[in-house]
Design an enzyme around this catalytic site. Sequence first.
Site, PDB file in Angstrom:
ATOM      1  N   GLU A   7      -3.023 -12.608   5.541  1.00 41.55           N
ATOM      2  CA  GLU A   7      -2.273 -11.804   6.500  1.00 41.55           C
ATOM      3  C   GLU A   7      -1.175 -12.672   7.111  1.00 41.55           C
ATOM      4  O   GLU A   7      -1.234 -13.905   7.059  1.00 41.55           O
ATOM      5  CB  GLU A   7      -3.216 -11.329   7.627  1.00 41.55           C
ATOM      6  CG  GLU A   7      -4.402 -10.509   7.171  1.00 41.55           C
ATOM      7  CD  GLU A   7      -4.159  -9.007   7.236  1.00 41.55           C
ATOM      8  OE1 GLU A   7      -3.079  -8.591   7.701  1.00 41.55           O
ATOM      9  OE2 GLU A   7      -5.043  -8.260   6.801  1.00 41.55           O
ATOM     10  N   LYS A  45     -13.366  -4.303  10.764  1.00 42.22           N
ATOM     11  CA  LYS A  45     -14.012  -3.366   9.836  1.00 42.22           C
ATOM     12  C   LYS A  45     -15.451  -3.103  10.258  1.00 42.22           C
ATOM     13  O   LYS A  45     -15.928  -1.965  10.252  1.00 42.22           O
ATOM     14  CB  LYS A  45     -13.955  -3.933   8.415  1.00 42.22           C
ATOM     15  CG  LYS A  45     -12.530  -4.090   7.885  1.00 42.22           C
ATOM     16  CD  LYS A  45     -12.487  -4.925   6.595  1.00 42.22           C
ATOM     17  CE  LYS A  45     -11.039  -5.130   6.141  1.00 42.22           C
ATOM     18  NZ  LYS A  45     -10.919  -6.109   5.046  1.00 42.22           N
ATOM     19  N   LYS A  96      -7.036  -1.143  10.373  1.00 48.20           N
ATOM     20  CA  LYS A  96      -8.319  -1.455  11.005  1.00 48.20           C
ATOM     21  C   LYS A  96      -8.146  -2.002  12.415  1.00 48.20           C
ATOM     22  O   LYS A  96      -8.947  -1.745  13.300  1.00 48.20           O
ATOM     23  CB  LYS A  96      -9.115  -2.421  10.136  1.00 48.20           C
ATOM     24  CG  LYS A  96      -8.396  -3.723   9.844  1.00 48.20           C
ATOM     25  CD  LYS A  96      -8.493  -4.149   8.396  1.00 48.20           C
ATOM     26  CE  LYS A  96      -7.487  -3.385   7.558  1.00 48.20           C
ATOM     27  NZ  LYS A  96      -7.260  -3.909   6.211  1.00 48.20           N
ATOM     28  N   ILE A 112     -13.370   0.911  -1.983  1.00 49.64           N
ATOM     29  CA  ILE A 112     -14.743   1.434  -1.948  1.00 49.64           C
ATOM     30  C   ILE A 112     -14.829   2.610  -0.978  1.00 49.64           C
ATOM     31  O   ILE A 112     -14.420   2.479   0.167  1.00 49.64           O
ATOM     32  CB  ILE A 112     -15.733   0.348  -1.470  1.00 49.64           C
ATOM     33  CG1 ILE A 112     -15.589  -0.939  -2.282  1.00 49.64           C
ATOM     34  CG2 ILE A 112     -17.157   0.879  -1.522  1.00 49.64           C
ATOM     35  CD1 ILE A 112     -16.431  -2.095  -1.732  1.00 49.64           C
ATOM     36  N   VAL A 162       0.827  -1.208   0.000  1.00 49.81           N
ATOM     37  CA  VAL A 162       0.000   0.000   0.000  1.00 49.81           C
ATOM     38  C   VAL A 162       0.861   1.258   0.000  1.00 49.81           C
ATOM     39  O   VAL A 162       0.631   2.198  -0.774  1.00 49.81           O
ATOM     40  CB  VAL A 162      -0.967  -0.009   1.212  1.00 49.81           C
ATOM     41  CG1 VAL A 162      -1.845   1.229   1.177  1.00 49.81           C
ATOM     42  CG2 VAL A 162      -1.813  -1.271   1.207  1.00 49.81           C
ATOM     43  N   VAL A 211     -11.363  -0.048   5.603  1.00 51.22           N
ATOM     44  CA  VAL A 211     -12.599  -0.809   5.396  1.00 51.22           C
ATOM     45  C   VAL A 211     -12.911  -0.947   3.911  1.00 51.22           C
ATOM     46  O   VAL A 211     -13.060   0.055   3.212  1.00 51.22           O
ATOM     47  CB  VAL A 211     -13.792  -0.136   6.108  1.00 51.22           C
ATOM     48  CG1 VAL A 211     -15.064  -0.940   5.886  1.00 51.22           C
ATOM     49  CG2 VAL A 211     -13.525   0.025   7.601  1.00 51.22           C
TER      50      VAL A 211
END
Lengths: 430, 430
Positions: free
Chosen positions: A194, A209, A109, A140, A17, A136
């Site tokens: 993960e 989330k 999160k 989106i 990310v 989350v």
Amino acid sequence: MSENTPLRLGIAGLGTVGTGVVKIIRQQAALLSARAGRDVVITAVSARDQSRDRGVSLTGYAWETDAVALAKRDDVDVFVELIGGDTGVAKDAVEAALALGKDVVTANKALLAHHGQSLAEMAENNGSVIRYEAAVAGGIPVIKSLLEGLAGNEITRVMGVMNGTCNYILTNMEKSGRGYNALFDECAELGYLEADPNLDVGGIDAGHKLALLASIAFGTQVDFDAVELEGIQRIELQDIKHAAEMGFRIKLLGVTQMTGRGLEQRMTPCLVPAESPLGQLEGGTNMVVIEGNHVEQVVLRGPGAGMGPTASAVMGDVMDIARGIRIPTFGVPAAKLQKATSAKAASPAPFYLRVGLHDKPGAMAKIATILGEAGISIDRMRQLSHADETAPVLIVTHKCMRQSLDEALHTIAQSKVVATAPVALRIENL
Amino acid sequence: MSENTPLRLGIAGLGTVGTGVVKIIRQQAALLSARAGRDVVITAVSARDQSRDRGVSLTGYAWETDAVALAKRDDVDVFVELIGGDTGVAKDAVEAALALGKDVVTANKALLAHHGQSLAEMAENNGSVIRYEAAVAGGIPVIKSLLEGLAGNEITRVMGVMNGTCNYILTNMEKSGRGYNALFDECAELGYLEADPNLDVGGIDAGHKLALLASIAFGTQVDFDAVELEGIQRIELQDIKHAAEMGFRIKLLGVTQMTGRGLEQRMTPCLVPAESPLGQLEGGTNMVVIEGNHVEQVVLRGPGAGMGPTASAVMGDVMDIARGIRIPTFGVPAAKLQKATSAKAASPAPFYLRVGLHDKPGAMAKIATILGEAGISIDRMRQLSHADETAPVLIVTHKCMRQSLDEALHTIAQSKVVATAPVALRIENL
């Protein structure tokens, strides 16, 4: 921070990310600047390994080995936390940034699910904001929709499929006919899991989330410990097959609503109608359904993970801060967030049960009796053909409360007729 | 406007949406106040008929018969324009509000599609903002998602079904087997049609919405006149039936993308795969698909009209203003919006054609020849059985440009073999 001066980011964590965020800022500086009305620049970064080639230039950025030191730098206005984890350096660095009145953008999160209330209070006391769109449902814009777009509504329910890995496993079990373990291994190879896989398949990540969405939706303090959590590890191919025969698919479904008994938060595998939007959701895609007293129902669908989508969400938050959007972390000031009574599963539902019985006369009758004594009536009951000495029995109950069912299942598990612990899946007729 | 002082609204237009906004503010004052950090109050309203019972109390609000006078009132911070229409009092009142530095919230897609650029300039010159979430796709927070949530993306394409009435007619033609005219009449009875029905069934209303989304997505000046527009009036039951046989549904589909030839904006009936999210959309529901270079694809679905959903969108904007969110109307300052070259239909596609031929030998050969001479190759061609002297012929072409097709159709229409003007529908393989 006045407008027209550049907004200076310090990015902690250069995994997928973080690297994605750096790429966006390097590739689209002019577009971001036009939209924000000011330049958005990176001044410093930190990660564990400085030498690794990340496929993007880090030239011009100061390097800090310590994320806390990064958070404290005078040339950092916004601390972008992409390290992860609910304790340790991520938490220390976020707190260091907030203590200095810096804004925080995070995809974490776990951190917010466990410490959301104290961090929100700290932010407000220091005039900072915390934004966490990427925490989350990946790309989106669900936090923004709930926090801002639907702010005129009393939210009545939020539902969603919010862990792409679980949905990948469940949809591919149905498609390929391979079992849970084979698909779990495939996910491990593909890098979909993960570091602690239980975060994914145990429903914990998705539960984090849901707890954040519940807080925004209902104005309550984040209460992850009150989420009824159940993973997908015990779902077998036969469950998926039998669900399909009844017109359902199995999804790791999150539901939160405010009931007369308190706040319901659950993240559990459920049977949902195969023809419903949630039932049709395949692979790593996420979907969130928001219901409000005026808007009726809004459904948001998109990629739940991946470099581009998650970095897009981080950048949405960065752009908001650049444009001067400052809203309390969970929509109302932290001091006004209510401590909700927890109603783990307040609404009744039919359930799908799979019980492995010792193949002896009277075993099915015993199960039916125990359920009956618990006040749970049976809609359908069916013993499957079997090769070994354990006879799988499928039961669909009429509507009942999860608590009554659990008590009955506990009695069933202790009885001598049962070979394996029963599996119970809620049937959600959306 | 400092925080903690009430935000004072003047609401012009007390039809369905205006009444819905009044209801929300009266019913949920405490919730709105907690979220906005300040009270949100109505100080004055205006509408044509003061005596009509709207099912909600207007006590405590000043009444203006003239919306312009309302917009100019000293006790109005935000002018909420819910009158409609691209000229006349709606425009005059919005301009009056902006001239005095007041913010504007509107549901008026026609006004912004025609005058968006000049109004955006006026707003910025006066330090005002214009918000218009309710103008596009009813209760779905699509403007917010595109303008803010996805601001880190170069948007590559926006698509959508954005007129609930057209979708209601098209889906119910398929479901009920009734023809266009019967369903048009039903919509008129149900109050689903605009005062000028051509705004709905002619695709104009949806075209207005598309033009607004294109401006935000691509940083271009709103250019409604450049939208390729086509209504649904000529769709017949046989088109829907034949589309279904090929696995498609007919939708009034909007698509906008930036191409090498310029900005493509079209709102036309298309064949879309029946199994795609857009193909499955039924009744008055709207869906918008946003594609960006990082987020990949986000799909938003929700109610496209109605009191509650539209008022929810208006209130989202009001809450944004109450919270101090101030962003240029189309995402970048009006002076930076580019004048785009128009490429009405820049991308090739296969087309579905229905041509009514005089039932004479050689007619089909004539059509095939004209198409061939225009460079359009035929995938399938089929003459249907018929009761009268007009023989319907269905053709599916290979990929071609709309412009070439239109030229061929013009030649076909002028030839003596054709009894009725051809119908041509793009096949969109999403």
